[in-house]
Write a protein that holds these residues in place. Structure first.
Motif, PDB file in Angstrom:
ATOM      1  N   SER A 136     -66.992 -68.908  90.891  1.00  0.00           N
ATOM      2  CA  SER A 136     -67.240 -67.998  92.003  1.00  0.00           C
ATOM      3  C   SER A 136     -68.416 -67.114  91.608  1.00  0.00           C
ATOM      4  CB  SER A 136     -66.004 -67.141  92.303  1.00  0.00           C
ATOM      5  OG  SER A 136     -66.240 -66.278  93.404  1.00  0.00           O
ATOM      6  N   ASP A 137     -69.411 -66.987  92.488  1.00  0.00           N
ATOM      7  CA  ASP A 137     -70.582 -66.191  92.117  1.00  0.00           C
ATOM      8  C   ASP A 137     -71.167 -65.485  93.333  1.00  0.00           C
ATOM      9  OD1 ASP A 137     -71.805 -68.241  93.466  1.00  0.00           O
ATOM     10  OD2 ASP A 137     -73.002 -68.950  91.789  1.00  0.00           O
ATOM     11  N   ARG A 138     -72.022 -64.513  93.034  1.00  0.00           N
ATOM     12  CA  ARG A 138     -72.687 -63.747  94.092  1.00  0.00           C
ATOM     13  C   ARG A 138     -73.987 -63.175  93.553  1.00  0.00           C
ATOM     14  NH1 ARG A 138     -73.187 -58.542  96.390  1.00  0.00           N
ATOM     15  NH2 ARG A 138     -73.159 -58.562  98.685  1.00  0.00           N
ATOM     16  N   GLN A 139     -75.040 -63.311  94.338  1.00  0.00           N
ATOM     17  CA  GLN A 139     -76.303 -62.683  94.013  1.00  0.00           C
ATOM     18  C   GLN A 139     -76.574 -61.574  95.027  1.00  0.00           C
ATOM     19  OE1 GLN A 139     -79.425 -65.029  92.631  1.00  0.00           O
ATOM     20  NE2 GLN A 139     -81.064 -63.617  93.136  1.00  0.00           N
ATOM     21  N   ASP A 140     -77.117 -60.458  94.561  1.00  0.00           N
ATOM     22  CA  ASP A 140     -77.464 -59.348  95.439  1.00  0.00           C
ATOM     23  C   ASP A 140     -78.912 -58.952  95.191  1.00  0.00           C
ATOM     24  OD1 ASP A 140     -77.139 -57.517  97.401  1.00  0.00           O
ATOM     25  OD2 ASP A 140     -75.896 -56.120  96.268  1.00  0.00           O
ATOM     26  N   TYR A 141     -79.497 -58.314  96.199  1.00  0.00           N
ATOM     27  CA  TYR A 141     -80.910 -57.941  96.147  1.00  0.00           C
ATOM     28  C   TYR A 141     -81.053 -56.584  96.818  1.00  0.00           C
ATOM     29  CZ  TYR A 141     -85.957 -58.299  97.252  1.00  0.00           C
ATOM     30  OH  TYR A 141     -87.306 -58.092  97.368  1.00  0.00           O
ATOM     31  N   THR A 142     -81.818 -55.704  96.204  1.00  0.00           N
ATOM     32  CA  THR A 142     -82.027 -54.364  96.747  1.00  0.00           C
ATOM     33  C   THR A 142     -83.514 -54.074  96.862  1.00  0.00           C
ATOM     34  OG1 THR A 142     -79.968 -53.593  95.716  1.00  0.00           O
ATOM     35  CG2 THR A 142     -81.517 -51.913  96.459  1.00  0.00           C
ATOM     36  N   LEU A 143     -83.916 -53.593  98.030  1.00  0.00           N
ATOM     37  CA  LEU A 143     -85.308 -53.248  98.293  1.00  0.00           C
ATOM     38  C   LEU A 143     -85.343 -51.757  98.635  1.00  0.00           C
ATOM     39  CD1 LEU A 143     -87.705 -55.288 100.601  1.00  0.00           C
ATOM     40  CD2 LEU A 143     -87.681 -52.801 100.630  1.00  0.00           C
ATOM     41  N   ARG A 144     -86.064 -50.969  97.850  1.00  0.00           N
ATOM     42  CA  ARG A 144     -86.135 -49.519  98.034  1.00  0.00           C
ATOM     43  C   ARG A 144     -87.543 -49.099  98.445  1.00  0.00           C
ATOM     44  NH1 ARG A 144     -82.639 -50.187  93.677  1.00  0.00           N
ATOM     45  NH2 ARG A 144     -80.627 -49.098  93.905  1.00  0.00           N
ATOM     46  N   VAL A 145     -87.628 -48.350  99.546  1.00  0.00           N
ATOM     47  CA  VAL A 145     -88.876 -47.717  99.962  1.00  0.00           C
ATOM     48  C   VAL A 145     -88.814 -46.283  99.465  1.00  0.00           C
ATOM     49  CG1 VAL A 145     -90.400 -47.144 101.876  1.00  0.00           C
ATOM     50  CG2 VAL A 145     -88.945 -49.191 102.001  1.00  0.00           C
ATOM     51  N   VAL A 146     -89.699 -45.946  98.551  1.00  0.00           N
ATOM     52  CA  VAL A 146     -89.616 -44.676  97.839  1.00  0.00           C
ATOM     53  C   VAL A 146     -90.212 -43.548  98.666  1.00  0.00           C
ATOM     54  CG1 VAL A 146     -90.238 -43.442  95.725  1.00  0.00           C
ATOM     55  CG2 VAL A 146     -89.741 -45.897  95.658  1.00  0.00           C
ATOM     56  N   GLY A 147     -89.415 -42.496  98.871  1.00  0.00           N
ATOM     57  CA  GLY A 147     -89.886 -41.316  99.586  1.00  0.00           C
ATOM     58  C   GLY A 147     -89.547 -40.056  98.828  1.00  0.00           C
ATOM     59  N   SER A 148     -89.771 -38.921  99.453  1.00  0.00           N
ATOM     60  CA  SER A 148     -89.447 -37.640  98.824  1.00  0.00           C
ATOM     61  C   SER A 148     -88.910 -36.694  99.902  1.00  0.00           C
ATOM     62  CB  SER A 148     -90.689 -37.047  98.162  1.00  0.00           C
ATOM     63  OG  SER A 148     -90.391 -35.785  97.603  1.00  0.00           O
ATOM     64  N   PRO A 149     -87.653 -36.252  99.772  1.00  0.00           N
ATOM     65  CA  PRO A 149     -86.746 -36.476  98.633  1.00  0.00           C
ATOM     66  C   PRO A 149     -85.861 -37.699  98.798  1.00  0.00           C
ATOM     67  CG  PRO A 149     -85.759 -34.901 100.136  1.00  0.00           C
ATOM     68  CD  PRO A 149     -87.080 -35.304 100.753  1.00  0.00           C
ATOM     69  N   ASN A 150     -86.021 -38.422  99.925  1.00  0.00           N
ATOM     70  CA  ASN A 150     -85.109 -39.520 100.236  1.00  0.00           C
ATOM     71  C   ASN A 150     -85.740 -40.875  99.949  1.00  0.00           C
ATOM     72  OD1 ASN A 150     -83.035 -37.756 101.359  1.00  0.00           O
ATOM     73  ND2 ASN A 150     -84.404 -37.499 103.115  1.00  0.00           N
ATOM     74  N   THR A 151     -84.863 -41.890  99.827  1.00  0.00           N
ATOM     75  CA  THR A 151     -85.294 -43.269  99.615  1.00  0.00           C
ATOM     76  C   THR A 151     -84.531 -44.180 100.565  1.00  0.00           C
ATOM     77  OG1 THR A 151     -85.825 -42.906  97.283  1.00  0.00           O
ATOM     78  CG2 THR A 151     -85.409 -45.167  97.963  1.00  0.00           C
ATOM     79  N   LEU A 152     -85.242 -45.083 101.213  1.00  0.00           N
ATOM     80  CA  LEU A 152     -84.601 -46.081 102.066  1.00  0.00           C
ATOM     81  C   LEU A 152     -84.129 -47.244 101.205  1.00  0.00           C
ATOM     82  CD1 LEU A 152     -87.204 -46.148 104.972  1.00  0.00           C
ATOM     83  CD2 LEU A 152     -84.861 -45.324 105.160  1.00  0.00           C
ATOM     84  N   VAL A 153     -82.878 -47.669 101.378  1.00  0.00           N
ATOM     85  CA  VAL A 153     -82.311 -48.750 100.580  1.00  0.00           C
ATOM     86  C   VAL A 153     -81.907 -49.882 101.526  1.00  0.00           C
ATOM     87  CG1 VAL A 153     -80.555 -49.425  98.914  1.00  0.00           C
ATOM     88  CG2 VAL A 153     -81.453 -47.075  98.899  1.00  0.00           C
ATOM     89  N   TYR A 154     -82.673 -50.980 101.487  1.00  0.00           N
ATOM     90  CA  TYR A 154     -82.385 -52.158 102.311  1.00  0.00           C
ATOM     91  C   TYR A 154     -81.727 -53.237 101.452  1.00  0.00           C
ATOM     92  CZ  TYR A 154     -85.462 -50.364 106.029  1.00  0.00           C
ATOM     93  OH  TYR A 154     -86.043 -49.610 107.017  1.00  0.00           O
ATOM     94  N   ARG A 155     -80.750 -53.936 102.044  1.00  0.00           N
ATOM     95  CA  ARG A 155     -80.078 -55.038 101.350  1.00  0.00           C
ATOM     96  C   ARG A 155     -79.837 -56.202 102.314  1.00  0.00           C
ATOM     97  NH1 ARG A 155     -77.001 -50.773  98.502  1.00  0.00           N
ATOM     98  NH2 ARG A 155     -77.459 -50.952  96.266  1.00  0.00           N
ATOM     99  N   PRO A 156     -79.891 -57.429 101.811  1.00  0.00           N
ATOM    100  CA  PRO A 156     -79.471 -58.570 102.627  1.00  0.00           C
ATOM    101  C   PRO A 156     -77.943 -58.680 102.628  1.00  0.00           C
ATOM    102  CG  PRO A 156     -80.180 -59.328 100.477  1.00  0.00           C
ATOM    103  CD  PRO A 156     -80.418 -57.840 100.500  1.00  0.00           C
ATOM    104  N   ASN A 157     -77.396 -59.284 103.652  1.00  0.00           N
ATOM    105  CA  ASN A 157     -75.953 -59.489 103.755  1.00  0.00           C
ATOM    106  C   ASN A 157     -75.617 -60.832 103.108  1.00  0.00           C
ATOM    107  OD1 ASN A 157     -73.257 -59.349 104.468  1.00  0.00           O
ATOM    108  ND2 ASN A 157     -73.597 -60.033 106.577  1.00  0.00           N
TER     109      ASN A 157
END
Length: 364
Positions: free
Chosen positions: A68-89
């Motif tokens: 049983s396995d799972r791969q995950d991926y995270t894409l971050r758009v860097v801001g100040s002070p916040n960061t957007l965090v996108y992920r695939p389902n």
């Protein structure tokens, strides 16, 4: 009689073709097979040369296992002070696998739980291929990974208490990411430290051992969308250049790593690898209001993995995990990404001699 013999030959060739076509193309954690051929041994069928006081090989045994396995991926758009965090389902998978000498294959299906919900997180179209080549001292890994369709995993950045007013995560069907990376590793102590054993396959680490290693990498990444990666409501919190439509990057890096395996009561083991590195990145970006811009920036990357498991001459299994950090610049970074992978294996080794059609396959 000749027609019957010819029919058997044709049948044998078709069965072999089906076997190869149905084989697992790559594996995120192991990356061992291309069309059913595990390339980690460079197609050599003889048992690898090792220090037998430290490593036992089981290449001439049949390995049957559940995985049983799972791969995950995270894409971050860097801001100040916040960061957007996108992920695939992405979903966990469950299936069965088999390995014997140079041949290996897996059949897996998606599990419709453990957070995999298209209504909640939207639909992702993934595709990936991984190939590893290894002759014990050298390990060359090449991976292609594509995702289309991401959800914003921190929606409270858009609206406080997001799920008090919404039933699903914000979803971007237009957001796409593709990555091609190739990594070369040189291990200084391959006769006493087994990389296949730490990946839960074909070898057993009998005594604790360690090794330094050095590596090099080249990575190409393309991230693009039909509208800005930063939603209009948040653009004041991000630099103007963060309103990206397209980001291309090529990074060349070197790294220095260390691997260690501890063995307890002969069969239980824990292993880990850490490989930090430095990169030079050529990055080209274009946004909604800006033209194309090109920058060369120094940065860093990192790879880490760990396994906890059990291995004997009959049974083996455990949990393997890894994470890879990419696109980290020392300053003014726009986007960074990381990939993580988990693999749970339980298998049995069986003494086996090929018969019939299987015996006619070269190397078996």
């Amino acid at each position: 009689m000749s027609c019957l013999r010819m029919g058997k030959v044709i049948l044998g060739r078709w069965l072999l073709l089906i076997l190869l076509m149905g084989s697992h193309i790559g594996s995120f954690g192991q990356g061992l097979s291309l069309l059913g051929i595990p390339l980690d041994t460079l197609l050599k069928t003889k048992i690898p040369r090792v220090d037998k006081a430290y490593i036992t090989t089981y290449y001439r045994q049949l390995h049957l296992y559940a995985v049983s396995d799972r791969q995950d991926y995270t894409l971050r758009v860097v801001g100040s002070p916040n960061t957007l965090v996108y992920r695939p389902n992405l979903a966990w998978s469950l299936g069965l696998g088999v390995n014997y000498k140079w041949f290996g294959t897996e059949i897996t299906v998606k599990l419709p739980f453990f957070g995999y919900n298209n209504d909640l997180r939207g639909k992702t179209k993934p595709f990936g291929v991984t190939i590893n080549l290894n002759n014990r001292r050298f390990w060359l890994s090449t991976q292609y990974q594509f995702y289309r369709g991401f959800y914003l995993s921190n929606p409270d950045i858009l609206q406080a208490n997001w799920f008090d007013h919404n039933s699903a995560y914000p979803y971007r069907n237009d957001l796409r990411s593709q990555t091609v990376s190739s990594r070369l590793l040189y291990q200084f102590n391959p006769l006493q430290l087994s990389t296949p054993a730490t990946l839960l396959q074909r070898e057993e680490q009998r005594k604790g051992a360690s090794s330094w290693n050095v590596g090099a990498s080249i990575t190409y990444q393309l991230i693009r969308a039909d509208s800005s990666l930063v939603p209009t409501a948040l653009q004041a919190d991000f630099r103007p250049e963060s309103n990206l439509l397209n980001l291309k990057s090529v990074a060349v890096g070197i790294d220095l790593g260390y691997s260690q395996t501890f063995v307890y009561r002969k069969h239980y083991f824990v292993s880990f690898t850490v490989r930090p590195g430095l990169t030079i990145m050529l990055q080209q970006s274009s946004g909604e209001t800006s033209g194309s811009e090109t920058h060369i920036q120094p940065g860093w990357e990192g790879i880490a993995s760990a396994t906890i498991g059990y291995s004997s001459s009959i049974f083996y299994g455990g949990l393997y995990g890894s994470t890879t950090l990419m696109n980290r610049t020392f300053s003014n970074g726009l986007i960074n990404t990381n990939t993580s992978y988990l693999r749970l294996v339980f298998g049995k080794r069986i003494r086996y001699r090929p018969k019939g059609i299987i015996k006619q396959v070269p190397g078996l």
